[in-house]
Scaffold this active site. Structure first.
Site, PDB file in Angstrom:
ATOM      1  N   LYS A 235      41.131  -5.288  88.887  1.00 40.11           N
ATOM      2  CA  LYS A 235      41.260  -5.548  90.339  1.00 40.11           C
ATOM      3  C   LYS A 235      40.072  -6.095  90.846  1.00 40.11           C
ATOM      4  CE  LYS A 235      45.530  -3.661  91.521  1.00 40.11           C
ATOM      5  NZ  LYS A 235      46.394  -2.715  91.812  1.00 40.11           N
ATOM      6  N   ARG A 269      48.054   2.643  85.143  1.00 38.87           N
ATOM      7  CA  ARG A 269      48.756   1.137  84.918  1.00 38.87           C
ATOM      8  C   ARG A 269      47.760   0.142  84.578  1.00 38.87           C
ATOM      9  NH1 ARG A 269      49.691  -3.284  87.989  1.00 38.87           N
ATOM     10  NH2 ARG A 269      51.866  -4.483  87.960  1.00 38.87           N
TER      11      ARG A 269
END
Ligand code: HH2
Length: 294
Positions: A235, A269
């Site tokens: 991210k 994840r």
């Protein structure tokens, strides 16, 4: 049962067992435009191949998504365009059906729409991963009917604009409170608390500094008394700390994984399954090594 372990019944008599040691959820983006790997797995055969590779690398579960949810108003411009339920299903179902024939691993369906969740559960999906925080009542009804696990992820506002005008006074406290409200709304619509997994929603309606603070204070989410899933892999907050394109953010992703493992997160994840599995195996081995001190 120990208070920090959870058993979720799945279809076909299987179970998903979670505790405070992270399981690895491998991400499969069947999309043309995901922020880190858009277009790589859009072709069904390549998607299945990649999923089988992640399974062989040691993934504990897989997360199949057919809509990019990169948020708008910040580093991703206007964010991802809307995808209709019909298009999401066209991308998803061939891959899901063929994977279901090949593997027994729990398969999660990353969708915000009940119109996708219901047929996907019928076609072999085991759980729903909702970045919409259980806002779609049709999705909540599908989860209630299937009695399956569901990930309720925190976000605020609309996907297209959520990176604008962000304000938190106490990010961990507010995320925890808003997640508990999502859980309460779902309970009113027939989803039992035992079905819930919570996710703080790293990168969704939060600045880089707020993402870092949220990670630092992740143990605040323990108040929810449910397993926590974390999606920090690749991210953009990683690049805010040290600039790197998405496919070169493995080091930062593993730093977040280490932090999460220390705080007892139940599912990570991730895009880089082999590296995360190796990292966690060594982390666990160090944690449980016998001391040689007398
Ligand atoms: N992040 C993304 C997608 N789904 N689900 C949960 N529960 N938590 C997350 O943090 C999360 C998620 C975004 O990552 P990715 O799927 O790689 O990108 P895109 O949304 O662009 O497809």
């Amino acid at each position: 049962m120990a208070p920090d372990s959870w058993t979720f019944p799945l279809p076909r008599g299987r179970t998903l067992d979670l505790d405070r040691r992270p399981r690895v959820m491998g991400v499969l983006n069947i999309t043309p435009d995901s922020f880190s790997d858009g277009g790589r797995w859009l072709e069904p055969e390549r998607a299945v191949e990649h999923a089988l590779r992640m399974a062989a690398e040691g993934a504990d579960l897989l997360d199949l998504g057919a809509e990019s949810t990169r948020p708008g108003g910040g580093v991703y411009g206007d964010g991802a365009p809307d995808v209709s339920a019909a298009e999401e299903l066209d991308r998803l179902l061939p891959v899901l059906e063929s994977l279901r024939r090949e593997i027994d691993l729990p398969i999660s369906i990353d969708t915000r729409k009940g119109a996708v969740a219901r047929p996907a559960l019928e076609a072999g999906g085991d759980l729903i991963n909702d970045v919409g925080g259980l806002a779609d009542l049709e999705l909540v009804a599908a989860v209630a009917d299937a009695d399956c696990p569901v990930v309720a992820m925190h976000s605020r506002g609309e996907l297209r604009s959520m990176q604008r005008g962000i304000r938190f006074d106490d990010v961990s406290g507010e995320v925890t409170h808003e997640l508990s409200q999502s859980g309460r709304r779902a309970a009113e619509a027939g989803v039992s608390e035992d079905q819930l997994i919570y996710d703080p929603g790293i990168g969704f309606g939060k600045t880089a500094a707020q993402n870092l603070a949220l990670l630092r204070e992740l143990d605040g989410l323990r108040a929810l008394k449910r397993p926590i899933l974390l999606g920090a892999s690749r991210k953009s907050f990683i690049s805010a700390v040290r600039e790197a394109p998405p496919h070169e953010r493995l080091g930062g992703s593993l730093a977040a994984a280490a932090w999460a493992a220390q705080l007892g997160v139940s599912i990570l994840r991730v895009h880089d399954v082999a590296e995360t599995v190796q990292f966690l195996s060594v982390w666990n081995a160090i944690d449980s090594a016998s001391s040689t001190r007398g």
